[in-house]
Design a protein around this motif. Structure first.
Motif, PDB file in Angstrom:
ATOM      1  N   ASN A  23       0.861  -1.177   0.000  1.00 50.39           N
ATOM      2  CA  ASN A  23       0.000   0.000   0.000  1.00 50.39           C
ATOM      3  C   ASN A  23       0.901   1.231   0.000  1.00 50.39           C
ATOM      4  O   ASN A  23       1.786   1.331   0.842  1.00 50.39           O
ATOM      5  CB  ASN A  23      -0.889  -0.029   1.248  1.00 50.39           C
ATOM      6  N   PRO A  24       0.684   2.181  -0.905  1.00 49.08           N
ATOM      7  CA  PRO A  24       1.562   3.359  -0.957  1.00 49.08           C
ATOM      8  C   PRO A  24       1.591   4.153   0.350  1.00 49.08           C
ATOM      9  O   PRO A  24       2.634   4.661   0.749  1.00 49.08           O
ATOM     10  CB  PRO A  24       0.985   4.206  -2.087  1.00 49.08           C
ATOM     11  N   THR A  29       4.947   5.670   5.036  1.00 52.60           N
ATOM     12  CA  THR A  29       5.041   5.720   6.490  1.00 52.60           C
ATOM     13  C   THR A  29       6.222   4.900   6.998  1.00 52.60           C
ATOM     14  O   THR A  29       7.018   5.381   7.809  1.00 52.60           O
ATOM     15  CB  THR A  29       3.726   5.218   7.111  1.00 52.60           C
ATOM     16  N   VAL A  30       6.354   3.673   6.530  1.00 56.13           N
ATOM     17  CA  VAL A  30       7.445   2.807   6.983  1.00 56.13           C
ATOM     18  C   VAL A  30       8.796   3.354   6.523  1.00 56.13           C
ATOM     19  O   VAL A  30       9.774   3.326   7.280  1.00 56.13           O
ATOM     20  CB  VAL A  30       7.220   1.356   6.493  1.00 56.13           C
ATOM     21  N   ASP A  31       8.869   3.871   5.302  1.00 60.77           N
ATOM     22  CA  ASP A  31      10.110   4.436   4.796  1.00 60.77           C
ATOM     23  C   ASP A  31      10.579   5.593   5.676  1.00 60.77           C
ATOM     24  O   ASP A  31      11.755   5.663   6.057  1.00 60.77           O
ATOM     25  CB  ASP A  31       9.911   4.896   3.353  1.00 60.77           C
ATOM     26  N   ALA A  32       9.681   6.505   6.017  1.00 61.23           N
ATOM     27  CA  ALA A  32      10.037   7.644   6.871  1.00 61.23           C
ATOM     28  C   ALA A  32      10.437   7.168   8.260  1.00 61.23           C
ATOM     29  O   ALA A  32      11.408   7.678   8.839  1.00 61.23           O
ATOM     30  CB  ALA A  32       8.866   8.621   6.963  1.00 61.23           C
ATOM     31  N   GLY A  86       2.825   9.876   6.479  1.00 63.17           N
ATOM     32  CA  GLY A  86       1.490   9.355   6.201  1.00 63.17           C
ATOM     33  C   GLY A  86       0.450  10.451   6.061  1.00 63.17           C
ATOM     34  O   GLY A  86      -0.403  10.413   5.165  1.00 63.17           O
ATOM     35  N   MET A  87       0.519  11.453   6.932  1.00 63.74           N
ATOM     36  CA  MET A  87      -0.436  12.563   6.869  1.00 63.74           C
ATOM     37  C   MET A  87      -0.237  13.386   5.599  1.00 63.74           C
ATOM     38  O   MET A  87      -1.210  13.789   4.958  1.00 63.74           O
ATOM     39  CB  MET A  87      -0.289  13.471   8.100  1.00 63.74           C
TER      40      MET A  87
END
Length: 146
Positions: A23-24, A29-32, A86-87
């Motif tokens: 999911n993009p 979110t996980v990358d950050a 994410g936001m």
């Protein structure tokens, strides 16, 4: 008269890890979380190492304390970065455009959420939302300059 000259270039190393969560939104979110969490953990390692050297006390107790602090800082800053990413991505998807306003919205929401998780003071939450939006917007403008 002798002269010396230095010719070369400094290129920052690029390490990129990509974890596909399917999911993009989750990918951003996980990358950050991973990138900023790693930076915070590394910062803590350097600070703690410097502290041990200046105090002259390197022990397993100090090492364990430093490791716990490193994990705590990495998790905290990684979480903040993950929430922000994410936001911002969510604002981009909802608004259908990619501009500085997404950074402002993402920063304000992140500031409000992190503040609300830490305290119940409504005025403090609003001030943290304003600060988060301002910092994210300033960062976005600085990215456009470079």
């Amino acid at each position: 008269m002798p002269r010396s000259r230095f010719a070369g270039s400094l290129i920052s190393p690029k390490v990129d890890v990509y974890i596909d969560m399917g999911n993009p939104f989750l990918n951003h979110t996980v990358d950050a979380f991973l990138k900023i969490g790693t930076v915070a953990a590394t910062k803590t390692v350097v600070e703690e190492t410097y502290g041990m050297i200046t105090r002259g006390s390197v022990s397993s107790h100090n090492f364990e304390k430093s490791l716990k602090k490193m994990c705590k800082e990495g998790a905290y800053w990684g979480t903040v970065a993950g929430v922000y990413a994410g936001m911002e991505y969510g604002a981009e998807r909802i608004r259908g455009t990619n501009d500085w306003k997404n950074a402002m919205i993402g920063g304000a929401l992140t500031g409000a959420l992190i503040s609300a998780a830490c305290n119940n003071n409504r005025d403090k939450i609003v001030m943290d939302a304003i600060t988060g939006g301002a910092v994210a917007t300033a960062s976005e403008f600085l990215n456009y300059l470079t």
